[in-house]
Design an enzyme around this catalytic site. Structure first.
Site, PDB file in Angstrom:
ATOM      1  N   LYS A  95       6.228  42.021  52.745  1.00  0.00           N
ATOM      2  CA  LYS A  95       5.506  40.761  52.503  1.00  0.00           C
ATOM      3  C   LYS A  95       4.399  41.048  51.518  1.00  0.00           C
ATOM      4  O   LYS A  95       3.624  41.996  51.699  1.00  0.00           O
ATOM      5  CB  LYS A  95       4.908  40.254  53.843  1.00  0.00           C
ATOM      6  CG  LYS A  95       4.182  38.947  53.716  1.00  0.00           C
ATOM      7  CD  LYS A  95       5.113  37.771  53.887  1.00  0.00           C
ATOM      8  CE  LYS A  95       4.553  36.475  53.361  1.00  0.00           C
ATOM      9  NZ  LYS A  95       4.684  36.266  51.899  1.00  0.00           N
ATOM     10  N   GLN A 116      -1.270  46.466  50.455  1.00  0.00           N
ATOM     11  CA  GLN A 116      -0.698  45.388  51.272  1.00  0.00           C
ATOM     12  C   GLN A 116      -0.201  45.905  52.627  1.00  0.00           C
ATOM     13  O   GLN A 116      -0.275  45.194  53.625  1.00  0.00           O
ATOM     14  CB  GLN A 116       0.467  44.753  50.490  1.00  0.00           C
ATOM     15  CG  GLN A 116       0.887  43.401  50.994  1.00  0.00           C
ATOM     16  CD  GLN A 116      -0.004  42.268  50.500  1.00  0.00           C
ATOM     17  OE1 GLN A 116      -0.326  42.189  49.329  1.00  0.00           O
ATOM     18  NE2 GLN A 116      -0.407  41.390  51.397  1.00  0.00           N
ATOM     19  N   LYS A 119      -3.291  46.064  54.885  1.00  0.00           N
ATOM     20  CA  LYS A 119      -3.824  44.707  55.075  1.00  0.00           C
ATOM     21  C   LYS A 119      -2.953  43.936  56.058  1.00  0.00           C
ATOM     22  O   LYS A 119      -3.445  43.306  56.986  1.00  0.00           O
ATOM     23  CB  LYS A 119      -3.830  43.997  53.715  1.00  0.00           C
ATOM     24  CG  LYS A 119      -4.343  42.587  53.743  1.00  0.00           C
ATOM     25  CD  LYS A 119      -4.123  41.894  52.406  1.00  0.00           C
ATOM     26  CE  LYS A 119      -4.665  42.723  51.259  1.00  0.00           C
ATOM     27  NZ  LYS A 119      -4.705  41.965  50.000  1.00  0.00           N
ATOM     28  N   LYS A 131       5.062  44.160  47.049  1.00  0.00           N
ATOM     29  CA  LYS A 131       4.394  43.392  45.992  1.00  0.00           C
ATOM     30  C   LYS A 131       5.325  43.357  44.788  1.00  0.00           C
ATOM     31  O   LYS A 131       6.187  44.227  44.641  1.00  0.00           O
ATOM     32  CB  LYS A 131       3.074  44.072  45.599  1.00  0.00           C
ATOM     33  CG  LYS A 131       2.096  43.167  44.892  1.00  0.00           C
ATOM     34  CD  LYS A 131       1.257  42.340  45.852  1.00  0.00           C
ATOM     35  CE  LYS A 131       0.417  41.324  45.105  1.00  0.00           C
ATOM     36  NZ  LYS A 131      -0.555  40.645  45.954  1.00  0.00           N
ATOM     37  N   ASP A 171       0.163  35.239  43.656  1.00  0.00           N
ATOM     38  CA  ASP A 171      -0.967  36.129  43.362  1.00  0.00           C
ATOM     39  C   ASP A 171      -1.478  35.649  42.004  1.00  0.00           C
ATOM     40  O   ASP A 171      -1.230  34.490  41.627  1.00  0.00           O
ATOM     41  CB  ASP A 171      -0.504  37.607  43.326  1.00  0.00           C
ATOM     42  CG  ASP A 171      -1.671  38.591  43.250  1.00  0.00           C
ATOM     43  OD1 ASP A 171      -2.287  38.857  44.287  1.00  0.00           O
ATOM     44  OD2 ASP A 171      -1.991  39.072  42.146  1.00  0.00           O
ATOM     45  N   THR A 215      -7.017  32.486  51.440  1.00  0.00           N
ATOM     46  CA  THR A 215      -7.626  33.764  51.055  1.00  0.00           C
ATOM     47  C   THR A 215      -9.132  33.591  50.851  1.00  0.00           C
ATOM     48  O   THR A 215      -9.939  34.380  51.366  1.00  0.00           O
ATOM     49  CB  THR A 215      -6.962  34.332  49.784  1.00  0.00           C
ATOM     50  OG1 THR A 215      -5.560  34.345  49.992  1.00  0.00           O
ATOM     51  CG2 THR A 215      -7.445  35.735  49.490  1.00  0.00           C
ATOM     52  N   SER A 382       0.247  33.140  55.320  1.00  0.00           N
ATOM     53  CA  SER A 382       1.658  33.195  54.920  1.00  0.00           C
ATOM     54  C   SER A 382       2.530  33.512  56.131  1.00  0.00           C
ATOM     55  O   SER A 382       3.620  32.946  56.296  1.00  0.00           O
ATOM     56  CB  SER A 382       1.873  34.270  53.853  1.00  0.00           C
ATOM     57  OG  SER A 382       1.587  33.761  52.574  1.00  0.00           O
TER      58      SER A 382
HETATM   59  P1  NAP Z   1      -5.551  33.245  40.026  1.00  0.00           P
HETATM   60  O1  NAP Z   1      -5.540  31.939  40.718  1.00  0.00           O
HETATM   61  O2  NAP Z   1      -4.552  33.503  38.956  1.00  0.00           O
HETATM   62  O3  NAP Z   1      -7.028  33.461  39.451  1.00  0.00           O
HETATM   63  C1  NAP Z   1      -7.422  34.670  38.901  1.00  0.00           C
HETATM   64  C2  NAP Z   1      -8.834  34.528  38.378  1.00  0.00           C
HETATM   65  O4  NAP Z   1      -9.280  35.827  38.000  1.00  0.00           O
HETATM   66  C3  NAP Z   1      -8.941  33.648  37.141  1.00  0.00           C
HETATM   67  O5  NAP Z   1     -10.200  33.038  37.116  1.00  0.00           O
HETATM   68  C4  NAP Z   1      -8.800  34.664  36.006  1.00  0.00           C
HETATM   69  O6  NAP Z   1      -9.395  34.265  34.786  1.00  0.00           O
HETATM   70  C5  NAP Z   1      -9.541  35.849  36.584  1.00  0.00           C
HETATM   71  N1  NAP Z   1      -8.983  37.085  36.000  1.00  0.00           N
HETATM   72  C6  NAP Z   1      -7.690  37.518  36.058  1.00  0.00           C
HETATM   73  N2  NAP Z   1      -7.545  38.657  35.387  1.00  0.00           N
HETATM   74  C7  NAP Z   1      -8.755  38.950  34.892  1.00  0.00           C
HETATM   75  C8  NAP Z   1      -9.259  40.008  34.102  1.00  0.00           C
HETATM   76  N3  NAP Z   1      -8.450  41.007  33.679  1.00  0.00           N
HETATM   77  N4  NAP Z   1     -10.570  39.983  33.788  1.00  0.00           N
HETATM   78  C9  NAP Z   1     -11.383  38.979  34.228  1.00  0.00           C
HETATM   79  N5  NAP Z   1     -10.953  37.946  34.967  1.00  0.00           N
HETATM   80  C10 NAP Z   1      -9.674  37.934  35.291  1.00  0.00           C
HETATM   81  O7  NAP Z   1      -5.384  34.454  41.079  1.00  0.00           O
HETATM   82  P2  NAP Z   1      -5.871  34.510  42.584  1.00  0.00           P
HETATM   83  O8  NAP Z   1      -4.698  34.206  43.442  1.00  0.00           O
HETATM   84  O9  NAP Z   1      -7.146  33.784  42.750  1.00  0.00           O
HETATM   85  O10 NAP Z   1      -6.129  36.088  42.752  1.00  0.00           O
HETATM   86  C11 NAP Z   1      -7.401  36.686  42.485  1.00  0.00           C
HETATM   87  C12 NAP Z   1      -7.479  38.040  43.162  1.00  0.00           C
HETATM   88  O11 NAP Z   1      -7.309  37.874  44.581  1.00  0.00           O
HETATM   89  C13 NAP Z   1      -6.421  39.056  42.754  1.00  0.00           C
HETATM   90  O12 NAP Z   1      -6.962  40.343  42.832  1.00  0.00           O
HETATM   91  C14 NAP Z   1      -5.356  38.898  43.826  1.00  0.00           C
HETATM   92  O13 NAP Z   1      -4.551  40.060  43.949  1.00  0.00           O
HETATM   93  C15 NAP Z   1      -6.246  38.712  45.047  1.00  0.00           C
HETATM   94  N6  NAP Z   1      -5.609  38.081  46.195  1.00  0.00           N
HETATM   95  C16 NAP Z   1      -5.037  36.854  46.088  1.00  0.00           C
HETATM   96  C17 NAP Z   1      -4.461  36.286  47.208  1.00  0.00           C
HETATM   97  C18 NAP Z   1      -3.887  34.905  47.176  1.00  0.00           C
HETATM   98  O14 NAP Z   1      -3.530  34.395  48.255  1.00  0.00           O
HETATM   99  N7  NAP Z   1      -3.804  34.245  46.044  1.00  0.00           N
HETATM  100  C19 NAP Z   1      -4.445  36.977  48.419  1.00  0.00           C
HETATM  101  C20 NAP Z   1      -5.078  38.232  48.516  1.00  0.00           C
HETATM  102  C21 NAP Z   1      -5.649  38.759  47.384  1.00  0.00           C
HETATM  103  P3  NAP Z   1      -8.468  33.816  33.544  1.00  0.00           P
HETATM  104  O15 NAP Z   1      -7.998  32.428  33.878  1.00  0.00           O
HETATM  105  O16 NAP Z   1      -9.364  33.876  32.369  1.00  0.00           O
HETATM  106  O17 NAP Z   1      -7.343  34.811  33.474  1.00  0.00           O
END
Ligand code: NAP
Length: 450
Positions: A95, A116, A119, A131, A171, A215, A382
């Site tokens: 997952k 993961q 976690k 992943k 993600d 999250t 999830s």
């Molecule tokens: P998302 O909706 O795609 O948003 C990502 C955000 O981070 C956007 O504001 C993006 O800006 C910024 N970002 C991405 N790459 C970057 C970089 N190299 N430098 C600076 N800013 C950057 O993704 P998300 O789901 O929120 O995920 C964010 C983090 O949480 C990740 O590490 C992910 O693995 C973790 N996470 C997510 C979930 C989930 O349920 N979604 C669960 C656990 C952990 P731009 O638009 O400019 O790219």
């Protein structure tokens, strides 16, 4: 800050990981971070070393890499690479999310898959760790291009996943739109409406209430638990949340609901500061409405300021919730946070804090909540989505949110109890790593040499 040494056996595991996975620096970093906590565990439990549990844990059960051809709107052929790393299925089906971002390569997918495993164990729910993703960049692509890419990606991935095998989710770069296209293609190829194959689905076709928010909400629930340990609350706290994607937006929402004020957020181009507290309706309209940039917020909101480039960690705060991407908060940034009075850092993103920064924060007495504990609310919800799909049921928002809050309370308590047991009271890194590890390691011992 000196780098902690590993004992002889753990060092040999780490050296082997580096040798077998050359150039995959993020994966090395994630493994090292866990191994640094495990010294006391292997001393107390020689059975893990005897069965080479840690060495086996560091090697994914299966790694899939595939070609993803698709055509853009100008009818030109484009090519990307797809990945799915099925890391560990001792506790349940693999997952973990799919990431679509140009920086994606095997080392990123492996670091995320490795994290993961622990976690998912911490949630207490029956899910293994995996992943996946692609170096495809959805930014600037039309809906039709994203759909054609997702269909091509799923045309290979479908044979590797399933509700009892491997259950992907979103993600970075993969939200409701992408999950929809992926699920549509899965259904079309297999001729099966198998809701439990993907999570993060739309609410009208098998999704769960609160999954979108989970999250960010979960990370804030975790901080709330930290605050409660000293009789404190979010009331009057100044908070900085980096990113402006899924995790960041709902972290901001929950902080505001609990009485704190988020004064800054960012994207990869820069950050905004609104001293009165971010106007979340405006931010959602810009980000969710038309996938805009945070700079637009400052253009439209009097009194808000935009800084192109720069570091959001220059903004003074009581609580920091890095929620963008890996290694976004380095030792210099940590030093500035400490100097400006920050007392809690909770990782909404995966591995956003560099090892040096973590050492700086811990040495300064900042409560540091690692992502594998603090951002586990997404995957936990999830798993709740999978439960609803399996029983063909759908729960209310309030009931699902209460379950999420309870899971985050339990993860927090588990981290503190384990940290106490291993002589590191209050250390969430030690608590999360050891607690997640022992649960998976015990399952691996029970299942024999597989
Ligand atoms: P998302 O909706 O795609 O948003 C990502 C955000 O981070 C956007 O504001 C993006 O800006 C910024 N970002 C991405 N790459 C970057 C970089 N190299 N430098 C600076 N800013 C950057 O993704 P998300 O789901 O929120 O995920 C964010 C983090 O949480 C990740 O590490 C992910 O693995 C973790 N996470 C997510 C979930 C989930 O349920 N979604 C669960 C656990 C952990 P731009 O638009 O400019 O790219």
């Amino acid at each position: 800050m000196p780098v902690p040494e590993l004992d002889h056996n753990l060092l040999s595991v780490f050296n082997e990981v580096v040798r077998r996975n050359p150039g995959e620096t993020e994966f090395h970093q994630a493994v090292r971070e866990v191994l640094e906590s495990l010294g006391p565990v292997v001393a107390k439990h020689p059975e893990y070393a005897d069965a080479e549990v840690i060495r086996r844990l560091c090697e994914p059960e299966r790694q899939i890499i595939f070609r993803v051809p698709w055509t853009d709107d100008a009818n030109r052929v484009q090519l990307n690479r797809g990945f799915r790393v099925e890391f560990n299925s001792s506790l349940g089906p693999y997952k973990g999310g799919l990431r679509f971002h140009p920086s994606v390569y095997l080392g990123i997918v492996k670091f995320l898959g490795f994290e993961q495993i622990f976690k998912n164990a911490l949630t207490g729910l029956p899910i293994g760790g995996g992943k996946g993703g692609s170096d495809f960049d959805p930014k600037g692509k039309s809906d039709a291009e994203v759909m054609r890419f997702c269909q091509s990606f799923m045309t290979e991935l479908y044979r590797h996943i399933g509700e009892h095998t491997d259950v992907p989710a979103g993600d970075i770069g993969v939200g409701g739109r992408e999950i929809g296209y992926l699920f549509g293609q899965y259904k079309r190829i297999t001729n099966r409406w198998e809701a439990g194959t993907l999570t993060g689905k739309g609410l009208t076709w098998g999704g769960s209430q609160v999954r979108t928010e989970a999250t960010g909400y979960g990370a804030v629930f975790f901080v709330h638990e930290i605050l409660k340990t000293s009789g404190d609350s979010f009331e009057g706290k100044r908070v900085v949340v980096s990113g402006s994607g899924n995790v960041a937006i709902y972290a901001i929402e929950k902080v505001h609901e609990l009485g704190g004020t988020v004064v800054a957020c960012s994207d990869s181009d820069g950050y905004i500061v609104d001293e009165k507290g971010l106007d979340l309706d405006l931010l959602k309209e810009i980000k969710n409405g038309h996938r805009g940039r945070v700079s637009e917020y400052a253009d439209r909101k009097p009194g808000a300021a935009y800084t192109a480039g720069g570091s959001i960690w220059d903004v003074a705060c009581d609580i920091a919730i890095p929620s963008a991407t890996q290694n976004e908060l380095d030792a210099d940034a940590a030093t500035r946070l400490v100097k400006n009075g920050c007392r809690i850092v909770a990782e909404g993103a995966n591995m956003p804090t560099t090892p040096d920064a973590i050492r700086t924060l811990r040495a300064a007495g900042v409560a540091f909540a690692p992502g594998k504990a603090a951002n586990a609310g997404g995957v936990a919800t999830s798993a709740l989505e999978m439960q609803q799909n399996a029983s063909r049921d759908s729960w209310t928002f309030d009931y699902t949110e209460a379950r999420l809050a309870e899971i985050m309370r339990s993860i927090h308590a588990r981290c503190l109890e384990t940290a106490d047991e291993y002589g590191a009271p209050g250390d969430y890194v030690v608590g999360a790593n050891i607690s997640g590890f022992t649960q998976v390691a015990d399952a691996m011992l029970s299942l024999g040499l597989i």
